[in-house]
Each structure stands twice: as C-alpha cells, then as structure tokens.
Scaffold this active site. Sequence first.
Site, PDB file in Angstrom:
ATOM      1  CD  GLU A 168      18.989  51.437  -5.990  1.00 30.11           C
ATOM      2  OE1 GLU A 168      19.448  51.278  -4.849  1.00 30.11           O
ATOM      3  OE2 GLU A 168      18.553  50.478  -6.686  1.00 30.11           O
ATOM      4  CD  GLU A 192      -1.830  27.121   2.155  1.00 22.91           C
ATOM      5  OE1 GLU A 192      -2.782  26.340   1.982  1.00 22.91           O
ATOM      6  OE2 GLU A 192      -1.662  28.151   1.492  1.00 22.91           O
ATOM      7  CG  LEU A 248       4.533  19.914   8.007  1.00 25.53           C
ATOM      8  CD1 LEU A 248       5.861  19.199   8.171  1.00 25.53           C
ATOM      9  CD2 LEU A 248       4.210  20.101   6.525  1.00 25.53           C
ATOM     10  CD1 TRP A 307     -15.229  26.242   0.907  1.00 28.16           C
ATOM     11  CD2 TRP A 307     -13.062  26.165   1.421  1.00 28.16           C
ATOM     12  NE1 TRP A 307     -14.551  25.873  -0.229  1.00 28.16           N
ATOM     13  CE2 TRP A 307     -13.219  25.822   0.060  1.00 28.16           C
ATOM     14  CE3 TRP A 307     -11.774  26.187   1.943  1.00 28.16           C
ATOM     15  CZ2 TRP A 307     -12.146  25.499  -0.768  1.00 28.16           C
ATOM     16  CZ3 TRP A 307     -10.716  25.876   1.127  1.00 28.16           C
ATOM     17  CH2 TRP A 307     -10.893  25.533  -0.205  1.00 28.16           C
ATOM     18  CB  CYS A 337      22.462  50.513  -7.370  1.00 24.54           C
ATOM     19  SG  CYS A 337      21.312  49.315  -8.083  1.00 24.54           S
TER      20      CYS A 337
END
Length: 361
Positions: A46, A286, A291, A164, A78
């Site tokens: 704002e 990742e 995990l 990959w 604001c």
Amino acid sequence: MQLALDLAELGCGWVNPNPMVGAVIVKENRIIGTGYHHRYGENHAERDAFANCSESAQGATIYVTLTPCCHQGKTPACTDAIIEQGISRVVIGSADPNSLVGDKSLAILRQAGIIVETGVLTAECDALNPVFFHYIQTKKPYVVMKYAMTLDGKIATVTGASKWITGEAARARVHQDRHRYAGIMVGVGTILSDDPALTCRLPNGHNPTRIICDTTLRTPLTAQVVQTAQTVPTIIASCSDDIARIAAFEQAGCELLIVPKHQQHLDLQALMTLLGERNIDSILLEGGQTLNGSALEAGIVQRIQTYIAPIVFGGDTAKSPIGGRGIRQPSDAYQLSPPKITSLGDDILLESEVLHVHRYH
C-alpha cells in the site's frame, strides 16, 4: 485486482517471512499508482503504491491482495496511510489469517468512513500465500517435499546413479522454487553421496538457507555446503554432543542446531519449531528415501511435488522416493488433494497438498 496479483508475485523469494502483496490505486477509472512488497523490512504494498502515485489519491479506490495491516512492525501501519491519503474505498482479496488483526483493520477503515469490500478474487489471492498462512498460524515452516522419479517410480538406478532423471525445463523449475522458499533441507546421506551445493542457479536468484539433517554429525568438513557456509547460510541439525566437531563446523561458518532424538533420529517436529523461531517460513525438502519417509511419518509435510520423467529404470533394489515403515492398509494412506499438473518439456510435475497424515504411535 488481477494487476495487484501480478505485482505481488514480483516479491517472490524476497519478502519471507512476510506475505507477497500487491496494490493498485484507481481514481476516476484511471490507474494512478501501483506497488508491491519488494523485500522484507521495506514498504508494504500500500505504501509503495502511494509513493508511486501520479496524482493525489484523495477519493480513490485501492485494490489490495491482502487485508492491510493495522500494527507497527518494521514499517508503520498501512491502515494509517490509507486514511491519511484520503482513500474512499478499499477492495480486498485475502483475509488476514489472524482474524483479530484482520477484523481490527476493517473496523479502523470503516470507522474512518471508508467503504470496505472483501472477497474479490479470494481464491487467487489465497493461492499466493499458502506459506504465510501456514507460518503465521503455526510458527513452523511450510514444507514442500520434492523428488524426481521415473515412470516406474525409481529415484535412482540399482547402482545409485540419479543424474539426471528429468530434463532441463524441470530442473529450471526446481531452481525457481529454491528461490521461492526460505530453506532447502536434505539428509546427510545426500551430502555423502552427491556433495551438492544446494544453491539457486537463477540469475539474481536468492539462495535458500541450507539445512542438513545429520543425527551423528557425519557431514565431511570438506563438503561443499561446509566450504561455502561463510557465504550461504548453512544449518546443521544434529543430536551430537561432540564439542570439538561442533566447534569445527561453527568455525567454518555453519550454525549447529542441537535437536532432541525421536526413535534414534532427529525429532523433526522439534526441528521445525527451532527453524520457525529463526524466521524460516518455508522449506523445499530435497531429501532421499529415508528423510522423505521420516518427514511424512512426522507429519511435517504440507505439499508434495513429484516430477515424472518418461523413462524406466527397473531393478528390485533401485530406490523409490519414500522409505520408512510404510502403512499397513490402503485405508491408512496419506491422503492428498487432486494434483495440479504442469508439463515441463518431456516431463510432468504433479503437485498436491497433504490432507491427512497417518502417524505411528
């Protein structure tokens, strides 16, 4: 409001733990000012829009994607600016997740004689800030589990090779998310096998804080994440009490977080609390199979991103994305929302919210 949404996105990766917010000021059917929250600690949307006004905002309408704040933080309220500038009408997309704050803001504006309209493009505005909504209510990071796999559900070959699986377009999207989220988390197994840098490769991108889950402090001092800890924030979460080894990591520039144990591993819920206290509002997980399984079992995952490549590895011993103990019955499965599907070159990305977590007792 759509323009305000587009502007808000420009703050992606820079405003955490604040929300992304955009604002547009309209007077006599003309846009006279636009703004957004650029960076944490700088003007809110704002005030940025008022600073960019081409003429007086007296009597104008301001469109804003989130309820204006009414409290003094790193910047003034604001609502004060809106009143001072003589705005006659405020149109709001998302409601503040803290209803006490949101209701107070609306009351302040209405008491000043300003017309307030809510619920405009609410779904689109809400979709901007799932991280903020989660963090402001739980004080824990919003965790996005990300993995890439083949059509037969493998994240590596039988030899452990994984680079990959997906193509360049999918990998570029991952770096967009490394910029978007405040932290990136992996287990020590990923450090030992891949020695990743865990940085954002986008031009002018924001590097997330690197978080290594390492129960017994096995991370090598020669690992990339340690060697570059002076320039990229790096946290090692551990249960170790090896004072000399802890000191060596700290001297290298790492922050050591000593976390309680849960079933011989890091207590991930306790870790989330500690990270939230450090203003880490979001994490791109990742991790590998171990995990990922632990994170789901601990109930810390809010979203799952599955990148799928049109290739097949096969192999009885080739790893799948999620390990752990698994569930016994289909009725105990982790329930997810219908996926959002995005094509990225030859690959596809499936994104789902975690709706129900089966926890072990």
